[in-house]
Write a protein that holds these residues in place. Sequence first.
Motif, PDB file in Angstrom:
ATOM      1  N   GLN A  42     -26.546  13.250  15.777  1.00 56.88           N
ATOM      2  CA  GLN A  42     -26.136  11.858  15.874  1.00 56.88           C
ATOM      3  C   GLN A  42     -27.274  10.942  15.445  1.00 56.88           C
ATOM      4  OE1 GLN A  42     -25.205  10.960  19.974  1.00 56.88           O
ATOM      5  NE2 GLN A  42     -27.344  10.688  20.527  1.00 56.88           N
ATOM      6  N   ARG A  68     -14.407  15.549  13.678  1.00 59.86           N
ATOM      7  CA  ARG A  68     -13.521  14.510  14.208  1.00 59.86           C
ATOM      8  C   ARG A  68     -14.014  13.099  13.906  1.00 59.86           C
ATOM      9  NH1 ARG A  68     -14.900  17.522  18.248  1.00 59.86           N
ATOM     10  NH2 ARG A  68     -15.780  15.789  19.405  1.00 59.86           N
ATOM     11  N   THR A  69     -15.282  12.917  13.613  1.00 56.60           N
ATOM     12  CA  THR A  69     -15.848  11.576  13.481  1.00 56.60           C
ATOM     13  C   THR A  69     -16.228  11.200  12.048  1.00 56.60           C
ATOM     14  OG1 THR A  69     -18.096  12.353  13.911  1.00 56.60           O
ATOM     15  CG2 THR A  69     -16.773  11.683  15.833  1.00 56.60           C
ATOM     16  N   LYS A  72     -15.389   7.622  10.919  1.00 61.59           N
ATOM     17  CA  LYS A  72     -16.299   6.587  11.419  1.00 61.59           C
ATOM     18  C   LYS A  72     -17.617   6.633  10.655  1.00 61.59           C
ATOM     19  CE  LYS A  72     -18.848   4.791  15.366  1.00 61.59           C
ATOM     20  NZ  LYS A  72     -19.144   4.889  16.804  1.00 61.59           N
TER      21      LYS A  72
END
Length: 144
Positions: A42, A68-69, A72
């Motif tokens: 991250q 999943r991200t 974004k």
Amino acid sequence: MSIKVNLTGVDAWEGGVILPPGSYYVRVADAEEGTSAGGDPQIQLQLKAIGGEHDGGEIRDWIVINARTLGKVKQVLTALGLPSDGELDLSAESFVGKACQIVVRNEPYDGKDRARVKAYSASTGSDIPTTAGAAPATSTDLPF
């Protein structure tokens, strides 16, 4: 075990202003690479409002990178004007100093409302306020 501390003559810390719900022009003041609680890579962003009533107000966001991200991740990179296609090597330093617009909304967390960044949008250089007192972005300024 106890810890002894002398606070005589010490003023209480006056932490920064957390951005309330709304739309803001922001600049990435700091970015750090790390690992999420789920074990994914991250980048933690410290975002600082530029202009408007909340000039200098701050909010953090975590750009967690997993399957999943990825939507974004792409939205953030695009909004900040960073490369956002193909295979990339991301570094926290590349985020610092970049500017965009964000939408902040309250979200329930442990029985309380917590301000969270809900969306990112690109800004042109002429859109971004450069001085305090400039009008903040409004929800009609953003395409979402």
